[in-house]
Design a protein around this motif. Structure first.
Motif, short mmCIF file in Angstrom:
data_model
loop_
_atom_site.label_atom_id
_atom_site.label_comp_id
_atom_site.label_asym_id
_atom_site.label_seq_id
_atom_site.Cartn_x
_atom_site.Cartn_y
_atom_site.Cartn_z
N VAL A 51 0.77 -1.28 0.10
CA VAL A 51 0.13 0.04 -0.12
C VAL A 51 0.86 1.31 -0.03
O VAL A 51 1.86 1.35 0.82
N CYS A 52 0.61 2.28 -0.77
CA CYS A 52 1.51 3.53 -0.79
C CYS A 52 1.09 4.23 0.58
O CYS A 52 0.05 4.49 0.79
N GLY A 53 2.14 4.58 1.12
CA GLY A 53 2.02 5.38 2.35
C GLY A 53 2.05 6.91 2.26
O GLY A 53 2.02 7.26 1.04
N GLU B 76 10.10 4.43 -6.60
CA GLU B 76 10.34 3.78 -5.12
C GLU B 76 9.40 2.77 -4.71
O GLU B 76 9.68 1.44 -4.27
N CYS B 77 7.97 2.78 -5.27
CA CYS B 77 7.05 1.77 -4.98
C CYS B 77 7.36 0.66 -5.80
O CYS B 77 7.25 -0.58 -5.49
N SER B 78 7.79 0.88 -6.99
CA SER B 78 8.01 -0.45 -7.86
C SER B 78 9.40 -1.05 -7.22
O SER B 78 9.40 -2.44 -7.23
N PRO C 23 -0.82 9.71 -11.84
CA PRO C 23 -0.07 8.98 -12.78
C PRO C 23 0.93 7.89 -11.91
O PRO C 23 1.45 7.18 -12.48
N HIS C 24 0.79 8.14 -10.39
CA HIS C 24 1.51 7.23 -9.87
C HIS C 24 1.49 5.76 -9.98
O HIS C 24 2.44 5.12 -10.36
N HIS C 25 0.45 5.06 -9.95
CA HIS C 25 0.19 3.69 -9.90
C HIS C 25 0.37 3.19 -11.56
O HIS C 25 0.73 2.29 -11.88
N SER D 140 2.35 4.78 -13.58
CA SER D 140 3.84 4.76 -13.77
C SER D 140 4.38 3.45 -13.32
O SER D 140 5.18 2.79 -13.93
N GLU D 141 3.75 3.18 -11.96
CA GLU D 141 4.22 1.92 -11.52
C GLU D 141 4.39 0.77 -12.17
O GLU D 141 5.10 -0.16 -12.38
N ILE D 142 2.99 0.51 -12.74
CA ILE D 142 2.71 -0.76 -13.77
C ILE D 142 3.71 -0.53 -14.79
O ILE D 142 4.39 -1.71 -15.29
ZN ZN Z 1 3.22 4.16 -4.25
#
Ligand code: ZN
Length: 492
Positions: free
Chosen positions: A30-32, A225-227, A250-252, A254-256
């Motif tokens: 989970v993104c904190g 960072e999340c990836s 765009p965060h998730h 872009s993570e994908i």
């Molecule tokens: Zn995140």
């Protein structure tokens, strides 16, 4: 563990049976928070939503590794690739080290999450502690041909990616529309395309937080960072990725894209997003004057609050709505939640005092097993907490009816009711009596008792004992005044 849990997957836009990749293990990311300001209502909803998910999966018997990151570097002011780092800016304004800012606000975050009875995740990794992992991921993306370097900064190549994959599949966007809607931001001329996002940024001379890399002294982009941390702690494929709906793009997205290229396939099986909170129908924002911190909620010290609301009231209020519905905060709604919570918890308290009937004389007329099944069905249907609460209120109705001696309950039904309340109220919804309330109740009960005794001794004209009581109370700094309506007491 053979559960019938169904989860709404934001990616497929359908409810899917929950089939973990490697049972009994479940990976949950989970993104904190970005730790640069006071924890507010916007922090409470995702924390409580995924606490509910964490608690329920554990209750079902899964071994959950719950990772929630702390963003302490790389999140720039405008959520895009320009502007000052949010933490560095706060540090500059307050003349602190950036890590002092990050530490201070992480501590504040933990303090308030503990008050909300949000369980601590299994791992809480910080972006600044995972720079080598992020550099390694950038290297893989460059090698695969989906990122390019310009003047020491590295950008993800969206056009190239979108030829083979779909950038926008989570949020339902189409790249062509995105391109025609993107503003040309100042300082963005390094990018081949305005939609490209930074994986690494070269630090300007005044930028404090910087690390060396093959490309420049700089810092990682926010999405990376999340990836990097989900891959490190949960592997290249894991079960659930969660966060607020505002993070979908765009965060998730872009993570994908990053994880797809670096790991060779899609990483996440189920994407879950909690909906947003509004205050009196408006989006919460500093400029709108309705930005309320959790401390202000708990103390009542904010112009738009008519009273303080306890952490459990806020938690109950959030759980009263399904996590995918919008939730509007107002004083009226919170006061109603406060009443509802009190009713539920005092029902639980009454339950402990109920004496069951003799089975031979009064057979039970309740179907408590049905209510318990309904609670499980509700949780299995994409974590439907409001439906669980509605069923628990049915339990409270039975408790009160038995307590008022209108109906009787058998020993086995009573046990079933107790276990249902313990499982759903305490373990899964995470609701509990708040100690200060408890202590206040005890003090009030004792004072009522003392004043009754005082009245009795005065009635018997035993003024010595009456004075003794008054003096003892005064030593405790409690003043009793006799009024027409009876005695009132205050603590000085
Ligand atoms: Zn995140």
């Amino acid at each position: 563990m053979d559960s019938n849990l169904i989860i709404y997957n934001t990616l497929s836009r359908t409810k899917e049976p929950f089939l973990p990749l490697n049972p009994p293990f479940v990976g949950l990311y989970v993104c904190g928070p970005t730790v640069y300001g006071e924890p507010h209502l916007g922090h409470a909803r995702p924390a409580i939503t995924f606490d509910l998910v964490f608690r329920y999966l554990q209750h079902l018997g899964y071994r959950v590794r719950y990772v929630r990151n702390i963003t302490d570097v790389g999140h720039l002011e405008n959520d895009e690739d320009e502007g000052e780092d949010k933490i560095a800016k706060k540090a500059r304004l307050e003349q602190l080290e950036p890590m002092e800012v990050a530490q201070f606000y992480s501590d504040r975050y933990f303090l308030f999450m503990d008050a909300l009875n949000v369980k601590r995740p299994s791992i809480e990794p910080r972006a600044s502690g995972h720079i080598p992992e992020q550099i390694e991921m950038i290297r893989k993306i460059i090698d695969a041909g989906y990122a390019y370097e310009v003047n020491g900064s590295v950008y993800f190549d969206i056009i190239n990616y979108n030829e083979k994959y779909h950038y926008g599949k989570l949020s339902g966007r189409v790249l062509d529309d995105m391109l025609s809607n993107t503003r040309e931001l100042e300082g963005q001329e390094e990018k081949r395309n305005p939609s490209d996002f930074a994986l690494w940024k070269k630090a300007q001379p005044e930028h404090i937080m910087r690390w060396s890399s093959p490309w420049s002294d700089g810092f990682p982009g926010w999405h990376l960072e999340c990836s990097a941390m989900s891959t490190k702690y949960l592997g290249e494929h894991f079960d659930i990725h969660g966060g607020g709906m505002d993070l979908m793009f765009p965060h998730h997205e872009s993570e994908i894209a990053q994880s797809r290229i670096a790991n060779g396939s899609d990483s996440v099986k189920y994407w879950m997003h909690n909906n947003m909170i509004t205050i009196d129908g408006q989006k919460m924002g500093k400029s709108l004057g309705n930005f309320i911190t959790l401390e202000e909620f708990f103390t009542g010290k904010h112009d738009s609050l008519t009273q303080a609301y306890s952490p459990m009231t806020v938690r109950f209020f959030i759980l009263q709505a399904h996590y995918r519905s919008t939730l509007d905060f107002s004083n009226e709604a919170l006061q109603a939640a406060e009443k509802g919570l009190r009713k539920l918890l005092s029902g639980m308290e009454t339950l402990q005092r109920i004496i069951p009937s003799d089975i031979s004389t009064s057979p039970s007329c309740f179907n408590i097993q049905q209510i318990k099944d309904n609670c499980y069905q509700a949780m299995n249907d994409d974590f439907n907490s409001p439906m669980v609460i509605a069923n628990l209120f049915e339990g409270v109705r039975i408790i009160n009816s038995v307590s008022d001696k209108k109906e009787t309950i058998t020993p086995s039904d009573l046990e079933l009711l107790k276990s249902m309340f313990r499982i759903f109220i305490s373990d899964i919804l995470g609701l509990k009596e708040e100690s200060s309330d408890n202590q206040n109740d005890v003090v009030e009960g004792l004072m009522d008792l003392i004043l009754v005794i005082r009245k009795e001794v005065r009635g018997k004209k035993d003024f010595a004992t009456s004075d003794q009581i008054r003096d003892a109370l005064q030593n405790l700094k409690i003043t009793v005044k006799d009024t027409k309506e009876g005695p009132v007491w205050t603590i000085d």
